[in-house]
Design an enzyme around this catalytic site. Structure first.
Site, PDB file in Angstrom:
ATOM      1  N   HIS A 309       0.859  -1.187   0.000  1.00 39.07           N
ATOM      2  CA  HIS A 309       0.000   0.000   0.000  1.00 39.07           C
ATOM      3  C   HIS A 309       0.895   1.236   0.000  1.00 39.07           C
ATOM      4  O   HIS A 309       1.963   1.235   0.590  1.00 39.07           O
ATOM      5  CB  HIS A 309      -0.898   0.015   1.243  1.00 39.07           C
ATOM      6  CG  HIS A 309      -2.069   0.934   1.107  1.00 39.07           C
ATOM      7  ND1 HIS A 309      -1.989   2.271   1.378  1.00 39.07           N
ATOM      8  CD2 HIS A 309      -3.336   0.707   0.683  1.00 39.07           C
ATOM      9  CE1 HIS A 309      -3.163   2.825   1.150  1.00 39.07           C
ATOM     10  NE2 HIS A 309      -4.002   1.906   0.727  1.00 39.07           N
ATOM     11  N   ASP A 367      -7.995  -5.260  -0.137  1.00 38.21           N
ATOM     12  CA  ASP A 367      -8.421  -6.111  -1.255  1.00 38.21           C
ATOM     13  C   ASP A 367      -8.054  -7.568  -1.075  1.00 38.21           C
ATOM     14  O   ASP A 367      -8.485  -8.418  -1.862  1.00 38.21           O
ATOM     15  CB  ASP A 367      -7.792  -5.585  -2.555  1.00 38.21           C
ATOM     16  CG  ASP A 367      -8.348  -4.215  -2.891  1.00 38.21           C
ATOM     17  OD1 ASP A 367      -7.567  -3.261  -2.965  1.00 38.21           O
ATOM     18  OD2 ASP A 367      -9.576  -4.100  -3.020  1.00 38.21           O
TER      19      ASP A 367
HETATM   20  C1  SDX Z   1      -6.123   0.170  -2.980  1.00 40.32           C
HETATM   21  O1  SDX Z   1      -4.297   4.603  -1.971  1.00 40.32           O
HETATM   22  C2  SDX Z   1      -5.269   4.024  -1.395  1.00 40.32           C
HETATM   23  O2  SDX Z   1      -5.728   4.380  -0.350  1.00 40.32           O
HETATM   24  C3  SDX Z   1      -5.857   2.857  -2.168  1.00 40.32           C
HETATM   25  C4  SDX Z   1      -6.899   2.011  -1.453  1.00 40.32           C
HETATM   26  C5  SDX Z   1      -8.177   2.778  -1.223  1.00 40.32           C
HETATM   27  O3  SDX Z   1      -8.923   2.397  -0.317  1.00 40.32           O
HETATM   28  O4  SDX Z   1      -8.472   3.705  -2.020  1.00 40.32           O
HETATM   29  O5  SDX Z   1      -6.390   1.551  -0.226  1.00 40.32           O
HETATM   30  C6  SDX Z   1      -7.296   0.802  -2.306  1.00 40.32           C
HETATM   31  O6  SDX Z   1      -5.834   0.532  -4.078  1.00 40.32           O
HETATM   32  C7  SDX Z   1      -5.298  -0.832  -2.206  1.00 40.32           C
HETATM   33  C8  SDX Z   1      -4.077  -1.353  -3.033  1.00 40.32           C
HETATM   34  C9  SDX Z   1      -4.575  -2.460  -3.964  1.00 40.32           C
HETATM   35  N1  SDX Z   1      -3.498  -2.835  -4.912  1.00 40.32           N
HETATM   36  C10 SDX Z   1      -2.908  -4.031  -4.836  1.00 40.32           C
HETATM   37  O7  SDX Z   1      -3.099  -4.846  -3.944  1.00 40.32           O
HETATM   38  C11 SDX Z   1      -1.966  -4.312  -5.999  1.00 40.32           C
HETATM   39  C12 SDX Z   1      -0.636  -4.851  -5.468  1.00 40.32           C
HETATM   40  N2  SDX Z   1       0.049  -3.774  -4.739  1.00 40.32           N
HETATM   41  C13 SDX Z   1       1.062  -3.029  -5.459  1.00 40.32           C
HETATM   42  O8  SDX Z   1       0.776  -2.814  -6.808  1.00 40.32           O
HETATM   43  C14 SDX Z   1       1.537  -1.820  -4.676  1.00 40.32           C
HETATM   44  O9  SDX Z   1       1.779  -2.238  -3.404  1.00 40.32           O
HETATM   45  C15 SDX Z   1       0.676  -0.566  -4.619  1.00 40.32           C
HETATM   46  C16 SDX Z   1       0.301  -0.092  -5.972  1.00 40.32           C
HETATM   47  C17 SDX Z   1      -0.546  -0.815  -3.815  1.00 40.32           C
HETATM   48  C18 SDX Z   1       1.503   0.503  -3.916  1.00 40.32           C
HETATM   49  O10 SDX Z   1       2.529   0.809  -4.766  1.00 40.32           O
HETATM   50  P1  SDX Z   1       3.654   1.884  -4.348  1.00 40.32           P
HETATM   51  O11 SDX Z   1       3.354   2.624  -3.121  1.00 40.32           O
HETATM   52  O12 SDX Z   1       3.927   2.686  -5.569  1.00 40.32           O
HETATM   53  O13 SDX Z   1       4.830   0.948  -3.935  1.00 40.32           O
HETATM   54  P2  SDX Z   1       6.060   0.675  -4.839  1.00 40.32           P
HETATM   55  O14 SDX Z   1       5.580   0.222  -6.181  1.00 40.32           O
HETATM   56  O15 SDX Z   1       6.953   1.853  -4.756  1.00 40.32           O
HETATM   57  O16 SDX Z   1       6.668  -0.569  -4.082  1.00 40.32           O
HETATM   58  C19 SDX Z   1       7.735  -0.407  -3.198  1.00 40.32           C
HETATM   59  C20 SDX Z   1       8.522  -1.719  -3.310  1.00 40.32           C
HETATM   60  C21 SDX Z   1       8.914  -2.018  -4.753  1.00 40.32           C
HETATM   61  O17 SDX Z   1      10.059  -2.834  -4.697  1.00 40.32           O
HETATM   62  P3  SDX Z   1      11.550  -2.128  -4.720  1.00 40.32           P
HETATM   63  O18 SDX Z   1      11.545  -1.165  -5.894  1.00 40.32           O
HETATM   64  O19 SDX Z   1      11.671  -1.422  -3.381  1.00 40.32           O
HETATM   65  O20 SDX Z   1      12.500  -3.278  -4.878  1.00 40.32           O
HETATM   66  O21 SDX Z   1       7.671  -2.806  -2.918  1.00 40.32           O
HETATM   67  C22 SDX Z   1       7.463  -3.660  -4.019  1.00 40.32           C
HETATM   68  C23 SDX Z   1       7.789  -2.875  -5.273  1.00 40.32           C
HETATM   69  O22 SDX Z   1       8.211  -3.739  -6.315  1.00 40.32           O
HETATM   70  N3  SDX Z   1       6.050  -4.054  -3.996  1.00 40.32           N
HETATM   71  C24 SDX Z   1       5.615  -5.288  -4.225  1.00 40.32           C
HETATM   72  C25 SDX Z   1       4.230  -5.236  -4.031  1.00 40.32           C
HETATM   73  N4  SDX Z   1       3.875  -3.990  -3.718  1.00 40.32           N
HETATM   74  C26 SDX Z   1       5.014  -3.264  -3.694  1.00 40.32           C
HETATM   75  N5  SDX Z   1       6.266  -6.439  -4.584  1.00 40.32           N
HETATM   76  C27 SDX Z   1       5.493  -7.529  -4.738  1.00 40.32           C
HETATM   77  N6  SDX Z   1       4.135  -7.572  -4.572  1.00 40.32           N
HETATM   78  C28 SDX Z   1       3.497  -6.434  -4.213  1.00 40.32           C
HETATM   79  N7  SDX Z   1       2.169  -6.458  -4.046  1.00 40.32           N
END
Ligand code: SDX
Length: 433
Positions: A309, A367
């Site tokens: 998140h 989710d």
């Molecule tokens: C919602 O914003 C809100 O409030 C949203 C929400 C709402 O109520 O409106 O809460 C609803 O959208 C919840 C999120 C649902 N999405 C998912 O579950 C999809 C999977 N999650 C990821 O796509 C991700 O965690 C996000 C999009 C939710 C957050 O992305 P960020 O903040 O941009 O995080 P990031 O991409 O910068 O990740 C940081 C690190 C990265 O690795 P490094 O570059 O540090 O090596 O964490 C890793 C990412 O690759 N990472 C994950 C991951 N989520 C982040 N790696 C594997 N699986 C994951 N799910």
């Protein structure tokens, strides 16, 4: 306790004069540097994805990502999920406080007056193929509401904004349920205003004209909680979309349709549907390690859906409540051995003990469990994000309305860091390589 800063000075490592900017403090959470005057000093800030940028001030919702707290107008989500119904939370978000008994009755009556759709709107549904994704139908029908209520395109009149809000909140369940009915070829079922908001949606989803349908109180209670958990969440992608579209003076139906479109993305509200697809694909506990490895592999676009998140660096409090609701619903439906739920619990445990997830503070979000509950209730995967949109309509309306009552509100127009070509002259076609 250290005194709060009131200003910050930005100094540069060249002969540019330092810039002094005010620091603002809210009721809770981080202070902010007020950079509104920074542009006048010939420099901007750069923050793609708004990782460190507050786009507005708001009284509606607060998240403490480090501690995993979520408050709506100061009330913890755990208390609202346990004690309130969805319309009370919608009233809290939109009008600023929980309704007293009279206000609650009047609000419910006002919603009941608007649950039906204009009969001509049935043709909007009928323009789709039967296999259309419900979100494609919903985004279109909500946007089309501007054509049916043209008087509500005047966003400066608070009274008209209030009626538009009631219409959107009241019609959202009907539009969502009918988008499902249309795809399965069943006739639309009209709302029954004697039912509660949650019961009415389940009734319109599952009733048919051929026999009496009584909504299960267990499922209605669980659905009420699902709606509450999804109602609002600060300036997430879809809410920020609603605000940005609304800042141009666009009508409320266009703004909410834009929010629905943004929520549809798998990184946002589409994650509940994607989580179930992922769990189906993993299939068995024995395959979990393979998928955890893929989620960690930078060369693999696979991510663990329902995990991570932008704000939470702890368990999303909604996920904890949703996991509890999962237990309750599955037990009450005699599905306590649901293999999907067991797989999800196992996946959560393994991920939470894995260094990659621990180091990045990646926890289950709202989710991760919502799809399992909804599937157990008989709701198809394709409707999960539509239900998220149904619930979030309350938060989008509240945030859109707050923007219109904010005297500092301006049309949103971000700047950029230009990295393209410097000025150059036109090249005639014969001289081009
Ligand atoms: C919602 O914003 C809100 O409030 C949203 C929400 C709402 O109520 O409106 O809460 C609803 O959208 C919840 C999120 C649902 N999405 C998912 O579950 C999809 C999977 N999650 C990821 O796509 C991700 O965690 C996000 C999009 C939710 C957050 O992305 P960020 O903040 O941009 O995080 P990031 O991409 O910068 O990740 C940081 C690190 C990265 O690795 P490094 O570059 O540090 O090596 O964490 C890793 C990412 O690759 N990472 C994950 C991951 N989520 C982040 N790696 C594997 N699986 C994951 N799910």
């Amino acid at each position: 306790m250290a005194t709060k800063p009131t200003k910050v000075t930005i100094s540069f490592d060249n002969d540019r004069a330092p810039v002094e900017l005010p620091v603002l403090s809210g009721t809770l959470g981080n202070d902010v540097i007020d950079i509104r005057k920074l542009g006048k000093h010939g420099i901007y800030t750069y923050d793609p994805g708004f990782l460190s940028t507050a786009s507005c001030s708001s009284d509606i919702t607060f998240i403490n990502g480090e501690e995993g707290n979520l408050y709506h107008r100061g009330y913890p989500i755990e208390q609202l999920a346990e004690n309130a119904n969805f319309l009370e939370v919608a009233h809290l978000l939109i009008k600023g406080d929980l309704p007293n008994a009279k206000e609650k009755k009047n609000f419910s009556l006002a919603i009941e007056r608007h649950t039906m759709l204009h009969d001509q709107m049935l043709n909007v549904f009928r323009g789709f193929r039967r296999d259309a994704h419900p979100m494609a139908v919903i985004v279109s029908v909500v946007g089309a509401m501007a054509a049916f209520y043209p008087e509500q395109t005047n966003v400066t009149d608070p009274k008209l904004r209030e009626i538009a809000a009631l219409r959107l909140l009241a019609k959202a369940p009907t539009i969502a349920a009918w988008s499902y009915k249309y795809t399965i070829g069943q006739p639309f079922v009209y709302p029954q205003n004697k039912l509660s908001y949650a019961e009415n949606f389940l009734y319109m989803m599952f009733a048919t004209p051929c026999e009496e349908y009584v909504v299960s109180p267990i499922l209605a209670k669980a659905f009420e909680r699902i709606l509450i958990l999804h109602a609002d969440h600060e300036q997430n992608a879809s809410t920020s979309t609603v605000r940005l579209v609304g800042s141009s003076g666009a009508n409320p139906f266009a703004c909410i349709a834009a929010g629905i479109a943004s929520l549809w993305g798998p990184a946002h509200g589409g994650a509940n549907e994607a989580t179930l697809k992922m769990l189906d694909e993993i299939g068995d506990v024995s395959c979990i390690d393979e998928y955890i490895a893929r989620a960690k592999d930078k060369n693999d676009s696979f991510r663990l859906m329902g995990f991570g998140h932008r704000v939470y660096r702890n368990m999303d409090p909604r996920a904890a409540i949703m996991r509890k609701t999962c237990h309750e619903v599955l037990n009450e439906l005699g599905l306590h051995d649901d293999p999907m739920f067991k797989l999800a619990m196992r996946l959560e445990k393994i991920a939470l003990e894995d260094e990659y997830f621990v180091k990045r503070k990646l926890y289950p979000n709202v989710d991760f469990y919502s799809g399992i509950v909804m599937r157990a209730m008989g709701i198809p995967n394709s409707m999960f994000t539509a239900i998220f949109a149904l619930a979030r309509t309350a938060g989008w309306i509240a945030q859109w309305n707050e923007m219109h009552t904010d005297s500092s509100n301006k049309i949103g127009r971000p700047r950029q860091l230009y990295t393209g070509e410097a000025k150059r002259d036109f090249v005639p076609i014969d001289d081009r390589k």
